[in-house]
Enzyme design. Structure first.
Site, PDB file in Angstrom:
ATOM      1  N   GLU A 190      -3.145  10.823   2.710  1.00 15.21           N
ATOM      2  CA  GLU A 190      -4.357  10.982   3.520  1.00 15.21           C
ATOM      3  C   GLU A 190      -4.391  12.372   4.137  1.00 15.21           C
ATOM      4  OE1 GLU A 190      -6.119   6.979   5.095  1.00 15.21           O
ATOM      5  OE2 GLU A 190      -4.048   7.133   5.821  1.00 15.21           O
TER       6      GLU A 190
ATOM      7  N   GLU B 110       0.827  -1.211   0.000  1.00 14.32           N
ATOM      8  CA  GLU B 110       0.000   0.000   0.000  1.00 14.32           C
ATOM      9  C   GLU B 110       0.863   1.263   0.000  1.00 14.32           C
ATOM     10  OE1 GLU B 110      -3.116   1.975   3.186  1.00 14.32           O
ATOM     11  OE2 GLU B 110      -3.086  -0.206   2.978  1.00 14.32           O
TER      12      GLU B 110
END
Length: 361
Positions: free
Chosen positions: A124, A120
């Site tokens: 964010e 990943e």
């Protein structure tokens, strides 16, 4: 339209619904199982969401809306987590997104690359602070430590659109904001077996990390709790540009190592497009980043779930169907409509019947 034709459309819709449910609730981790091949992008696309939705991205967790701000993801109540997920994968590549983050304590806007074995790479944004963004990475879903995230100072990310880039190769990952490099991770600097190096889907959307149902550590990281009476809270994406640094039709795992050298490309070559990627463009290298060594940063992409829901989509394009540079999946000029790929067939049939370009925008 004849009754038999309508019956066919209904059957296709039913097939699509079952298939979508299977993608949502089943998983296949190539490190422990034999999984279907991942559909390769194998090219570059430039998607303008101000023109409407495209069928190379599927929705989940809610209903994104489309308008002059592109695609908008709104959190109104507990459980809302609208997102779009690409039907394709990239094996190393560059993804550029024009995004306006959502406000609100506990609200998280996310832009994630994630693989079937839970490698990943993230951007964010926490709605409680409009002047910073977090970069992060995980390998194989391992969350034994939380020292991989960094917060980066920036201008207001909620008042307008900002361009963010993840540029990912076998050697390094570079995160940039409006052309300024804010972080570079060399593969040699990553924790053992933690460097992301397997085929990734592209995901983006909004969710409530501050929801009372979440773990206390997640609520604290998201700077919650979330007060839904202050909402709704919306994140918007105008454009997404995706370049796959590999070529081919699909990617498969040659073994259970999770190493990039084990990935096989059907009809192409891993890193086959790397030479055409060009030099990474940046105007400066920013300072002001801080680590998150003590933060309980959730892995698992949008929603913060570390479950293996990303599983292989098995969305291989059938023979005679192609991806356009605008991110639309359409039949080639020599192909007649046929029910080999249900959701593409439905979109094409509806567009033909209505005589409207809206279905393909």
């Amino acid at each position: 339209m004849t009754s038999s034709a309508w019956r066919y459309v209904a059957a296709a819709v039913a097939l699509l619904s079952c298939r979508a449910a299977a993608q949502t609730y089943t998983s296949c981790n190539p490190l422990t199982s034999t999984c279907p091949a991942d559909t390769a992008l194998g090219m570059a696309i430039d998607v303008d969401f101000t023109q409407g939705e495209v069928n190379s991205f599927t929705k989940s967790g809610g209903n994104p809306t489309y308008g002059s701000d592109g695609v908008t993801f709104t959190v109104r109540q507990s459980g809302d987590a609208p997102q779009l997920t690409s039907v394709f994968y990239i094996m190393f590549g560059r993804v550029e997104i024009s995004l306006k983050a959502a406000p609100g304590a506990g609200i998280v806007s996310s832009f994630v690359l994630q693989s079937d074995c839970l490698d990943e790479i993230d951007w964010e944004w926490l709605g409680a602070d409009s002047t910073e963004v977090q970069s992060n990475y995980f390998g194989k879903g391992q969350t034994a430590s939380y020292n991989r995230g960094q917060f980066h100072e920036m201008g207001n990310n909620q008042n307008g659109f900002v361009t963010y880039v993840i540029d990912w190769t076998s050697d390094r990952i570079v995160w940039t904001i409006d052309g300024t490099v804010v972080r570079t991770l060399q593969a040699s600097e990553a924790e053992p077996n933690q460097y992301p190096q397997t085929p990734m889907q592209v995901k983006f959307g909004a969710w409530s990390g501050g929801d009372p149902s979440n773990a206390q550590g997640t609520i604290q990281w998201a700077r919650g709790p979330t007060d839904y009476s202050q909402g709704p809270f919306s994140m918007s994406v105008k454009t997404v540009k995706v370049t796959d640094y590999s070529t081919g039709h699909s990617y498969t795992y040659g073994d259970t190592s999770g190493n990039w050298q084990s990935i096989r490309s059907d009809g192409g070559q891993v890193n086959g497009n790397l030479g055409n990627a060009g030099t990474l463009t940046s105007t400066a290298v920013a300072s002001g980043s801080t680590s998150t060594s003590s933060a309980n940063v959730p892995a698992g992409g949008i929603g913060g779930s570390n479950s293996q829901n990303s599983g292989s989509s098995n969305n291989n394009l059938p023979e005679g169907w192609v991806m356009t540079s605008e991110g639309k999946i359409i039949p080639s000029s020599s192909t007649t409509l046929r029910p080999v790929f249900p959701f593409v067939f439905i979109f094409t049939l509806c567009a033909t019947l209505a005589g409207s370009r809206r279905f393909w925008s």
